[in-house]
Design an enzyme around this catalytic site. Structure first.
Site, mmCIF file in Angstrom:
data_model
loop_
_atom_site.group_PDB
_atom_site.id
_atom_site.type_symbol
_atom_site.label_atom_id
_atom_site.label_comp_id
_atom_site.label_asym_id
_atom_site.label_seq_id
_atom_site.Cartn_x
_atom_site.Cartn_y
_atom_site.Cartn_z
ATOM 1 C CE1 TYR A 54 -3.161 -3.178 1.118
ATOM 2 C CE2 TYR A 54 -4.184 -1.530 -0.295
ATOM 3 C CZ TYR A 54 -4.172 -2.795 0.248
ATOM 4 O OH TYR A 54 -5.163 -3.680 -0.092
ATOM 5 C CD GLN A 89 -16.024 -2.224 -7.560
ATOM 6 O OE1 GLN A 89 -15.864 -3.393 -7.214
ATOM 7 N NE2 GLN A 89 -16.170 -1.883 -8.812
ATOM 8 C CG HIS A 107 -13.855 -1.861 -2.204
ATOM 9 N ND1 HIS A 107 -13.646 -2.338 -3.466
ATOM 10 C CD2 HIS A 107 -14.965 -2.492 -1.730
ATOM 11 C CE1 HIS A 107 -14.595 -3.247 -3.748
ATOM 12 N NE2 HIS A 107 -15.408 -3.346 -2.714
ATOM 13 C CB CYS A 115 -5.596 3.101 15.240
ATOM 14 S SG CYS A 115 -4.875 2.263 16.676
ATOM 15 C CG ASN A 200 -15.734 -2.080 -18.363
ATOM 16 O OD1 ASN A 200 -15.284 -1.379 -17.461
ATOM 17 N ND2 ASN A 200 -15.266 -3.303 -18.632
ATOM 18 C CB ALA A 218 -13.682 5.444 -18.813
HETATM 19 C C1 BV8 Z 1 -17.569 -9.179 1.675
HETATM 20 C C2 BV8 Z 1 -9.024 -3.614 -1.421
HETATM 21 C C3 BV8 Z 1 -18.864 -10.082 3.379
HETATM 22 C C4 BV8 Z 1 -8.521 -2.274 -1.528
HETATM 23 C C5 BV8 Z 1 -10.659 -4.842 -2.675
HETATM 24 C C6 BV8 Z 1 -14.846 -15.669 1.007
HETATM 25 C C7 BV8 Z 1 -14.942 -14.951 2.204
HETATM 26 C C8 BV8 Z 1 -15.523 -13.690 2.282
HETATM 27 C C9 BV8 Z 1 -15.990 -13.100 1.135
HETATM 28 C C10 BV8 Z 1 -15.862 -13.775 -0.050
HETATM 29 C C11 BV8 Z 1 -15.329 -15.056 -0.143
HETATM 30 N N1 BV8 Z 1 -15.376 -15.453 -1.447
HETATM 31 C C12 BV8 Z 1 -15.926 -14.474 -2.190
HETATM 32 C C13 BV8 Z 1 -16.213 -13.458 -1.358
HETATM 33 C C14 BV8 Z 1 -16.729 -12.202 -1.683
HETATM 34 C C15 BV8 Z 1 -15.516 -11.308 -1.959
HETATM 35 C C16 BV8 Z 1 -15.303 -11.355 -3.459
HETATM 36 O O1 BV8 Z 1 -16.047 -10.740 -4.166
HETATM 37 N N2 BV8 Z 1 -14.281 -12.105 -3.907
HETATM 38 C C17 BV8 Z 1 -14.042 -12.188 -5.347
HETATM 39 C C18 BV8 Z 1 -12.553 -12.360 -5.610
HETATM 40 C C19 BV8 Z 1 -14.868 -13.369 -5.882
HETATM 41 N N3 BV8 Z 1 -15.862 -9.984 -1.513
HETATM 42 C C20 BV8 Z 1 -15.473 -9.566 -0.305
HETATM 43 O O2 BV8 Z 1 -14.760 -10.191 0.441
HETATM 44 C C21 BV8 Z 1 -16.050 -8.219 0.105
HETATM 45 N N4 BV8 Z 1 -16.579 -8.321 1.412
HETATM 46 O O3 BV8 Z 1 -18.081 -9.905 0.882
HETATM 47 O O4 BV8 Z 1 -17.896 -9.147 2.970
HETATM 48 C C22 BV8 Z 1 -19.047 -9.918 4.816
HETATM 49 C C23 BV8 Z 1 -20.293 -10.195 5.325
HETATM 50 C C24 BV8 Z 1 -20.470 -10.058 6.671
HETATM 51 C C25 BV8 Z 1 -19.420 -9.666 7.485
HETATM 52 C C26 BV8 Z 1 -18.173 -9.401 6.945
HETATM 53 C C27 BV8 Z 1 -17.977 -9.531 5.595
HETATM 54 C C28 BV8 Z 1 -14.950 -7.166 0.137
HETATM 55 C C29 BV8 Z 1 -14.492 -6.880 -1.284
HETATM 56 C C30 BV8 Z 1 -13.479 -5.727 -1.257
HETATM 57 C C31 BV8 Z 1 -12.104 -6.299 -1.413
HETATM 58 N N5 BV8 Z 1 -11.122 -5.238 -1.549
HETATM 59 N N6 BV8 Z 1 -9.648 -4.001 -2.689
HETATM 60 C C32 BV8 Z 1 -7.495 -2.230 -2.613
HETATM 61 O O5 BV8 Z 1 -6.430 -2.833 -2.424
HETATM 62 O O6 BV8 Z 1 -7.801 -1.594 -3.635
HETATM 63 S S1 BV8 Z 1 -11.352 -5.376 -4.126
HETATM 64 C C33 BV8 Z 1 -10.456 -4.937 -5.508
HETATM 65 O O7 BV8 Z 1 -11.204 -5.385 -6.656
HETATM 66 C C34 BV8 Z 1 -10.366 -3.456 -5.666
HETATM 67 O O8 BV8 Z 1 -10.908 -2.734 -4.598
HETATM 68 C C35 BV8 Z 1 -11.200 -3.176 -6.907
HETATM 69 O O9 BV8 Z 1 -11.939 -2.050 -6.725
HETATM 70 C C36 BV8 Z 1 -12.082 -4.344 -6.937
HETATM 71 C C37 BV8 Z 1 -12.805 -4.584 -8.228
HETATM 72 O O10 BV8 Z 1 -11.885 -4.524 -9.285
HETATM 73 P P1 BV8 Z 1 -12.197 -3.507 -10.489
HETATM 74 O O11 BV8 Z 1 -12.273 -2.149 -9.934
HETATM 75 O O12 BV8 Z 1 -13.369 -4.011 -11.251
HETATM 76 O O13 BV8 Z 1 -10.860 -3.624 -11.320
HETATM 77 P P2 BV8 Z 1 -10.486 -4.741 -12.386
HETATM 78 O O14 BV8 Z 1 -9.034 -4.601 -12.678
HETATM 79 O O15 BV8 Z 1 -11.021 -6.062 -11.926
HETATM 80 O O16 BV8 Z 1 -11.320 -4.333 -13.694
HETATM 81 C C38 BV8 Z 1 -11.007 -3.131 -14.361
HETATM 82 C C39 BV8 Z 1 -12.042 -2.982 -15.469
HETATM 83 O O17 BV8 Z 1 -11.820 -1.724 -16.107
HETATM 84 C C40 BV8 Z 1 -11.921 -4.045 -16.542
HETATM 85 O O18 BV8 Z 1 -13.218 -4.517 -16.867
HETATM 86 C C41 BV8 Z 1 -11.327 -3.299 -17.744
HETATM 87 O O19 BV8 Z 1 -11.827 -3.779 -18.974
HETATM 88 C C42 BV8 Z 1 -11.819 -1.908 -17.495
HETATM 89 N N7 BV8 Z 1 -10.945 -0.870 -18.053
HETATM 90 C C43 BV8 Z 1 -9.587 -0.854 -18.102
HETATM 91 N N8 BV8 Z 1 -9.176 0.289 -18.689
HETATM 92 C C44 BV8 Z 1 -10.291 1.004 -18.996
HETATM 93 C C45 BV8 Z 1 -11.425 0.267 -18.599
HETATM 94 N N9 BV8 Z 1 -12.676 0.709 -18.775
HETATM 95 C C46 BV8 Z 1 -12.834 1.899 -19.370
HETATM 96 N N10 BV8 Z 1 -11.794 2.667 -19.790
HETATM 97 C C47 BV8 Z 1 -10.519 2.256 -19.616
HETATM 98 N N11 BV8 Z 1 -9.501 3.026 -20.033
#
Ligand code: BV8
Length: 236
Positions: A54, A89, A107, A115, A200, A218
């Site tokens: 980070y 996000q 997020h 803390c 997207n 975008a």
């Molecule tokens: C929750 C941290 C429940 C900060 C992030 C097991 C246990 C617990 C939960 C789970 C589990 N299994 C699955 C889950 C759910 C889990 C999840 O979704 N897992 C995934 C992998 C399947 N989710 C969670 O855990 C969430 N919490 O469920 O809590 C709960 C219930 C009760 C009590 C407690 C808890 C928490 C999710 C948050 C995780 N933290 N980040 C950081 O380091 O940034 S997530 C991470 O992915 C980032 O934050 C990011 O925002 C997020 C999504 O990614 P995107 O933003 O979509 O980025 P990506 O690269 O994927 O895509 C980019 C897109 O842009 C592409 O489509 C591309 O084509 C496009 N693009 C690129 N260039 C351009 C463009 N578009 C337009 N123009 C361009 N120029």
């Protein structure tokens, strides 16, 4: 809420500002193991590695600027007659630097620290480490980036679901639709009768959930779509 718009953004809106996305070729998750750097278990196992991960992303904040997408969304908030809620996000500060105010970082924010010992949050733009004492309680060893890791509850979910239940248009921009609960927002909005749009670079994982999709960078498609809304061609 008549004419209310909810917008969800992901890493794709900051890509053209030079901020890495997660799942594109060469993205963050191809260089780091998500379990090691973006989970509470990873942090307790190796806080130094997580702080380094980070610290690198935080130090980039001062080297990047908002792009046309961020400015177009801030303009929509200023000029649209209904409420515009921007849910991001992303943990960067480019939306606020472009002028967006009605904004939720579901997020968390990399420019804030939390803390784990006293739960105090503060602005933080410097490198963090386990040695840094908390400005509130003075304890060292508990400071972490104020970001939501996998397995942790995203912020302000109640307020987000309330807005999704009342909006006329839901627009998802620059997200792969692979992380929950954000990837389900489109279904919540559709259930409430909203018109749902994906702007997207390419079709996302949940593309079929949207009424409409426009694919392209975008910084081109978002200002064009904002123009259509403000001209009244898209009824929110
Ligand atoms: C929750 C941290 C429940 C900060 C992030 C097991 C246990 C617990 C939960 C789970 C589990 N299994 C699955 C889950 C759910 C889990 C999840 O979704 N897992 C995934 C992998 C399947 N989710 C969670 O855990 C969430 N919490 O469920 O809590 C709960 C219930 C009760 C009590 C407690 C808890 C928490 C999710 C948050 C995780 N933290 N980040 C950081 O380091 O940034 S997530 C991470 O992915 C980032 O934050 C990011 O925002 C997020 C999504 O990614 P995107 O933003 O979509 O980025 P990506 O690269 O994927 O895509 C980019 C897109 O842009 C592409 O489509 C591309 O084509 C496009 N693009 C690129 N260039 C351009 C463009 N578009 C337009 N123009 C361009 N120029």
């Amino acid at each position: 809420m008549p004419n209310a718009i909810v917008i969800l953004t992901g890493a794709g809106v900051s890509a053209e500002s030079g901020v890495d996305t997660f799942r594109d070729t060469g993205g963050i998750w191809s260089r780091y193991n998500l379990e090691e750097v973006a989970t509470p278990e990873g942090f307790s196992a190796n806080p130094t590695l997580v702080h380094e991960f980070y610290n690198g992303r935080r130090s980039q904040l001062s080297q990047v600027e908002p792009n046309a997408t961020h400015f177009a969304l801030a303009r929509l908030e200023r000029e649209h007659e209904g409420e515009v809620l921007l849910v991001t996000q992303n943990i960067d500060d480019l939306h606020e630097r472009a002028g967006s105010k009605n904004l939720i970082h579901m997020h968390g924010e990399i420019a804030k620290a939390l803390c784990a010992k006293c739960d105090a949050r503060c602005e933080w733009r410097e490198p963090l480490s386990a040695k840094v004492p908390c400005p509130s309680c003075g304890e060292a060893g508990g400071m972490r980036p104020d970001v939501v890791w996998f397995g942790e509850m995203p912020y302000q979910m109640e307020r987000i679901y309330e807005a999704l239940g009342q909006c006329g248009v839901f627009i998802s921009i620059g997200t792969s639709g692979s992380v929950y609960p954000a990837a389900q927002f489109v279904q919540e909005a559709a259930r409430a009768g909203a018109h749902t749009v994906e702007l997207n670079l390419e079709p996302s994982e949940n593309r079929l959930d949207f009424d409409e999709a426009i694919h392209g960078p975008a910084s081109r498609v978002v200002p064009e779509y904002v123009e259509l809304i403000l001209k009244g061609d898209i009824s929110a």
